[in-house]
Structure formats: C-alpha cells, structure tokens
Design a protein around this motif. Structure first.
Motif, short mmCIF file in Angstrom:
data_model
loop_
_atom_site.label_atom_id
_atom_site.label_comp_id
_atom_site.label_asym_id
_atom_site.label_seq_id
_atom_site.Cartn_x
_atom_site.Cartn_y
_atom_site.Cartn_z
N LYS A 1 34.05 28.06 -31.72
CA LYS A 1 34.32 29.13 -32.46
C LYS A 1 34.80 30.38 -31.74
O LYS A 1 35.45 31.34 -32.32
N GLY A 2 34.36 30.42 -30.23
CA GLY A 2 34.94 31.48 -29.49
C GLY A 2 36.08 31.35 -28.77
O GLY A 2 36.68 32.09 -28.16
N PHE A 3 36.69 30.13 -29.20
CA PHE A 3 38.13 29.78 -28.64
C PHE A 3 39.23 30.09 -29.77
O PHE A 3 39.10 29.59 -30.92
N SER A 4 40.26 30.76 -29.19
CA SER A 4 41.50 30.87 -30.01
C SER A 4 42.03 29.42 -30.34
O SER A 4 41.97 28.52 -29.81
N LEU B 1 29.14 32.93 -24.82
CA LEU B 1 30.45 33.17 -24.31
C LEU B 1 30.45 34.53 -23.93
O LEU B 1 30.15 35.32 -24.59
N VAL C 1 30.94 37.67 -26.29
CA VAL C 1 31.80 36.93 -27.67
C VAL C 1 30.66 36.32 -28.57
O VAL C 1 30.33 35.18 -28.25
N GLU D 1 44.04 28.39 -27.74
CA GLU D 1 43.22 27.83 -26.51
C GLU D 1 42.77 26.38 -26.78
O GLU D 1 42.64 25.48 -25.84
N GLN E 1 31.05 35.22 -31.42
CA GLN E 1 31.73 33.89 -32.26
C GLN E 1 31.45 32.69 -31.44
O GLN E 1 31.57 31.83 -32.17
N GLY E 2 31.30 32.92 -30.09
CA GLY E 2 31.11 31.70 -29.39
C GLY E 2 29.84 31.75 -28.77
O GLY E 2 29.44 30.93 -27.78
N ARG F 1 33.73 37.03 -21.97
CA ARG F 1 34.85 37.24 -21.34
C ARG F 1 34.93 38.51 -20.61
O ARG F 1 33.99 39.31 -20.78
N ILE G 1 30.20 26.68 -30.08
CA ILE G 1 31.16 26.91 -28.78
C ILE G 1 32.58 27.14 -29.19
O ILE G 1 33.05 28.00 -28.50
#
Lengths: 447, 189
Positions: free
Chosen positions: B78-81, A391, A402, B84, A404-405, A393, B76
């Motif tokens: 874990k990258g989103f708030s 991921l 990122v 989101e 974490q993603g 951004r 996957i």
C-alpha cells in the motif's frame, strides 16, 4: 578495567611509535576506488559492508568487530523460554570475508575525523575515505541505582544484547519455582527492539505454562505509558496467559508508578517511587545510549545519547564522511512521533542506503533517492505471532513517515462498532513467517 | 564493454539510468525478507527472483487494492505506487529463477509426483519449472511457503481470487497436497 589498561598501554605505545602508526595506515588495496571502514559488525555494519562489496567490488571495505560470532537479538526471547537453540541465531563473519570484506577482530578505540583514521585497541590503524559507525548501544547502568555491569553479568541479566546473558536468563527462568515472580523492568524509550520486552513477557509466561508453573507471575514494570503493538500483545496475553490482576502477566505503566528507580540484588527487590517489588528473577533492562566510540567522537548530540544523521544518506550532522547507522542513530519523523525504530531490519535498510549513496559518490554519480523500511515480527506463543511494518521516504531533505505503507497486524476484522476477532490462522502464519524473516535478515546481512 | 555501456547510458539514456537506479534501491528493500536478489534463505518466505512479471504485478496489485488476503504484504505494498509495483515486478521477473532443492523422502516424492501429475502440471509444468506465462515456477520453491499458500486457499478466512488454483486445492487430499509441495520443493534445475 582490562580494556582501560589496554587502552592506556596503547597510548604509550602510540606515543613512542605513533608517527609510524599514523603515517602508515593499512595500505589501500591496489586499484581500490575508495576505502570504507565499518566500525561494529551487527546487523547494520555487516549489511553495509556486504552491500558495499555487492554493489561495487572496487571499493576496499574493512569491518572492525570485537566478537568472532554474532548472536541475533531478534527471536532471542525464544531462547530465554527454551523454545529455540541459541545456535540458530548465531553466525560468523566468513560470508563477509568471502565477499572480500577485510574483517578485523579487534576493538575500535579511537577515531580521528581529521586524519581520517581508526585506531584499534590492538594497536592497528586504518585510514578511510568514508567511515560507517555502527556500534549499537551501550547500557547506562548508572541510571538505575544499585545496578552495575557486573550484576548484569551475574545476578541481574538484561539479556538485551543476545549472548551469554540470554542463556543466563534462561537458566534463571528454568530455576524459578511455581508461584515465582519474573520481573521485567523496561527503560524509558527509545530503546532497542521496542516490542521486545512485551514479547519476552509472553515467552516467559509460555515457558511457565508448559513447565508446570501455572501460579507463576510475569510483572512488567514500565518506564513508559504505552508500548509497541500494544493491542496485539494485550489480545494474546488475555487469550493465552491471563492479563491484569489475577492473570499471569501484569503491566504497570509509568503513570501507575511502574518506573524502577533502584534495585537491590541481595533481597531481589525493585524499588519504584512508592513501592517495592520482590521477584525470583529480575530482568532489569537499563536505559541505552549510542555505543561509546560514537559518544567519544561527539556524534551523539541528541540528549547526549543518540547520533543525528542526514535523511538522504545517514551522514552524521557532526562530522563529514562519517555515517552512523543502526541502533546508535536517531532518524525518521521524530517530531511526528514516528522515529526510526531501533530494529535489525531498520539497521539493514539504513545500511543499504549508505552503501548506495557511497557507491554513487565514489563513481561520480548522483545519489539515488533513499527509501527506508522496517518489518518486525513478535512471537508470543505457539502458533501466535504478529508484526509491524514501516515505510519512510525522503522529501525535500526531510524524512516522511508513509502511513499507507506502515502499520501493525490487524487487530480486528470487523468495523469499529462491531469488532470481529482476527482468525487464529493469521496469527499462526505470522509465527511461521517470523522464522523465515529472521533467516533472510541474517543471510542478507552476513551471508 | 561495461565502460562502453556506461558511456551510452550516460549520454543517451540518462533518465532511464536514473529510473533503473531507483528501482534497484526499492527492490533492495524486498531482500531483507525475501533474500538477497529475491532468493530466499528462510523456509516460510518465498523466493521471488525470477517469478513471472504478470504474476508479480497481479498479486501485488490485488494485495494493494484488498482483492486478495495477505498477512504482511498488503500493508507493505500500500506504500508503493502502481508504477513502482510494475517496476518491481519487472525487476524481479528479469532475474533468473534460482531453485533451492530440499530433501524429501522417496515415498513423499512418489505420492507428490502422482498428485502433481493429476492437478498441478497444467499450469505449473511437470516439475514446476515450466509454468504458464503468468503462473509461478514451483521447482525448488520453499515447501513450507507453498504449504502455507495451500492452507490459505483452503481456508474460508482468506480471499484468494485465483479460481483455478482455488479449485485445484480441493481436488487433492490434504496428505496429497503436502506430498505435492514436497515434490516441487525437491526439484532443481
């Protein structure tokens, strides 16, 4: 040779009728908001053309592509091993035509960034408001002494562009005797599909195991000192095929003299700095660089090989209104060691960013914040697969990786001090997901 | 009408419009594996367009906070708030559920229907198309995907927090579960 002749001929024709050709590029469709030309119909170009039409049918989109059928590189190692029919990886461009993309089967020969036209080898010219350059990679045969494009098509297939060479390599593997040696030479990165060579090694080993060639060897001669998803590959190699001296698969990193400098097709020998390795099949993957049309235009300013682009919309840093996507570009957190991997999903993701950005621009709206994702599955045996996701951004005009993603499939379920193997059922399910992933990737790009 | 709507959005609802654009951009990243608009073209990957908002929200958050096992999705999301995730759930829930009816043999359908009637209908509806508000529709969902999910519920290696579903899978034989997912997969609307 053939294409050079054609190009020369075209020059003569354009010189004679050039004014007419340049002055009357293909007419803009009545009422079109903008003309976008896409050069190259792989995962990147096809996805971009498709999403432009999905997001705004008022945009006139032309896709210029050489071949009438496309073969997916993802999962094509399963074709090499005989596990998969190549037809399951192929598609035409009918889906894009149905969505109103003008698909032109021709070779984009010359781009004029000032007049904003693309001339084709077939003598056509297309004017554009925005250009998307997605030519994929070319192979630098000259980088390995003794290797030529002709040898790649006959004796030493790289099969790093899926198609006839994939089938040729499959045939060579089929013909390899028990006790034979299959050598994979991995070029210095960056290269297309970072886990690909290591997935191929596993697929080849599986083929040998299942076809009575238990004494066969797969030797990976590497120009790098590490590789994508390494702990996952090594776990599978050990469990399924034997790894290291005495095992079926052996890996020689660059630091142990693994870089192939020269190849001799007659004696089927790879030469590194100090050693000679003879094999029954030599799968020499040459170093890559951005497709010729991108380099000709001067877009490939990073090491003369790759095209730098802007994080917000993949626009070339060299020419305005030209966006470079797919394997030809360089992006991501390069300085931090997290460049965009050259993958089909990444290409598809970049394509969507460009489509959203152009649609916003054409409609006088601010461009939405981009987001870039990747996922990539590798299948290393029956019921054994794993993946990596990424991921990225954009913050303050810079790509941010990122963490974490992002990441590879779990290597252990235990703690660092007490590691516990990941249950096989997880690997089995990832192999099952790989097929679904590929089908959706194909449909999202070409459907 | 569209122009009028656009004018309204531009004058009065600029911030909402911007948020909307953003979630569409984010949602588009899901299409690569789950199909354009969340309608999957691959048998092992679920369609997600038209799944209930509460279900999508709950499952994604359980993955994010390691309350539910996953193969890929945990990494996957874990990258989103959380915002989101909520917006993604709302976005895909707002789409129409599009079944992909798959062929199945008549005897599998009959066996499946029997098993479904016994253990599945309460939450998912008779043909999988009339689920509880927070349960996923199963009519025309991919059979392969559903079989994988059942396997996860049956395996001790997976943390699957939905107790009722965890119990339901134990109330059918393996062959019945297989027939049930075929039955659901074969349904259209």
């Amino acid at each position: 040779m053939h294409s050079i002749l054609r190009r020369d001929l075209l020059k003569v024709v354009s010189a004679a009728a050039g004014v007419a050709i340049l002055r009357v590029p293909q007419a803009r469709a009545a009422g079109a908001k903008a003309r976008v030309v896409v050069v190259g119909g792989g995962f990147a170009g096809a996805s971009c053309a498709r999403y432009l039409r999905l997001l705004d049918p008022g945009i006139d989109v032309t896709l210029i592509e050489r071949e009438r059928r496309y073969t997916s590189c993802p999962l094509s190692n399963e074709v090499v091993s005989g596990e998969r029919a190549i037809a399951t990886l192929q598609t035409g461009y009918g889906g894009l035509s149905e969505r109103g993309v003008r698909v032109v089967f021709d070779e984009a020969a010359r781009i004029d960034p000032v007049a904003k036209t693309v001339a084709t080898a077939g003598g056509k010219s297309f004017g554009y408001d925005f250009l998307v350059v997605s030519p994929g990679v070319d192979f630098d045969y000259g980088a390995v002494k003794g290797l030529t494009a002709e040898l790649a098509e006959t004796r030493l297939p790289h099969a790093w562009k899926a198609g006839p060479q994939t089938l040729l390599l499959r045939k060579q593997l089929d013909a390899m005797p028990d006790g034979g040696r299959f050598i994979i030479s991995v070029p210095k990165g960056p290269f297309r599909c970072p886990p690909g060579p290591y997935e191929r090694a596993a697929q080849v080993a599986m083929h040998c195991l299942h076809h009575g060639k238990k004494k066969a060897k797969v030797l990976i001669l590497d120009s790098n000192d590490s590789f994508s998803k390494k702990p996952l590959f090594e776990e599978a190699y050990k469990a399924l095929y034997g790894y290291g001296p005495g095992g079926m698969i052996e890996w020689v990193p660059a630091s142990s003299d693994g870089k192939v400098e020269e190849v001799d097709a007659k004696s089927m020998t790879c030469l590194t700095t100090f050693e000679n390795f003879t094999g029954d099949v030599l799968n020499i993957i040459p170093p890559h660089r951005a497709g010729k049309i991108a380099r000709d235009l001067g877009l490939a300013t990073v090491n003369g090989a790759w095209c730098p682009v802007r994080p917000e919309n993949m626009e070339s840093t060299v020419h305005k209104d030209i966006h470079v996507i797919g394997d030809a570009c360089v992006g991501g957190d390069v300085a931090g060691g997290n460049a965009f991997p050259k993958s089909a999903h990444m290409a598809n993701s970049q394509a969507k960013v460009v489509a959203a950005s152009l649609v916003a621009k054409v409609n006088g709206q601010p461009a939405p914040d981009p987001i870039y994702t990747n996922s990539c599955y590798s299948v290393v045996g029956h019921e054994w697969g794993f993946s990596v996701v990424h991921l990225f951004r954009v913050d303050s005009g810079q790509w941010v990786y990122v963490k974490q993603g992002s990441g590879i499939s779990p290597v252990s379920f235990g703690t660092k001090d007490a590691p516990k193997p990941v249950p096989r059922i997880y690997r089995k399910m990832e192999a099952e997901y790989a097929d679904g992933w590929l089908r959706n990737l194909m449909a999202d790009a070409f459907g | 009408m569209r122009k009028l709507l656009l004018a309204v959005m531009l004058t009065g609802l600029t911030s909402t419009a911007a948020a909307q654009t953003k979630i569409e951009v984010l949602a588009r990243t899901c299409n690569t594996c789950h199909g354009t608009g969340g309608v999957s073209a691959g048998t092992s990957m679920p369609s997600i367009g038209g799944l209930p908002r509460e279900y999508l929200k709950r499952v994604m958050k359980q993955w994010k906070y390691d309350e539910r096992s996953s193969i890929t999705m945990g990494r996957i999301v874990k990258g989103f708030s959380d915002d989101e995730i909520d917006a993604l759930a709302a976005y895909f829930a707002s789409r129409e559920w599009t079944p992909t009816p798959q062929k199945a043999a008549a005897d599998a359908l009959a066996a499946g229907e029997e098993a479904v009637r016994r253990v599945c209908t309460d939450c998912h509806g008779m043909k999988g198309g009339d689920p509880d508000i927070d349960a996923p529709p199963l009519d025309g969902q991919w059979g392969k995907y559903m079989a994988i999910e059942v396997e996860k519920y049956l395996s001790p290696e997976f943390k699957m927090p939905h107790r009722r579903m965890g119990k339901a899978v134990t109330e059918v034989k393996a062959t019945e579960a297989e027939a049930a997912v075929r039955y659901f997969g074969a349904q259209g609307r």
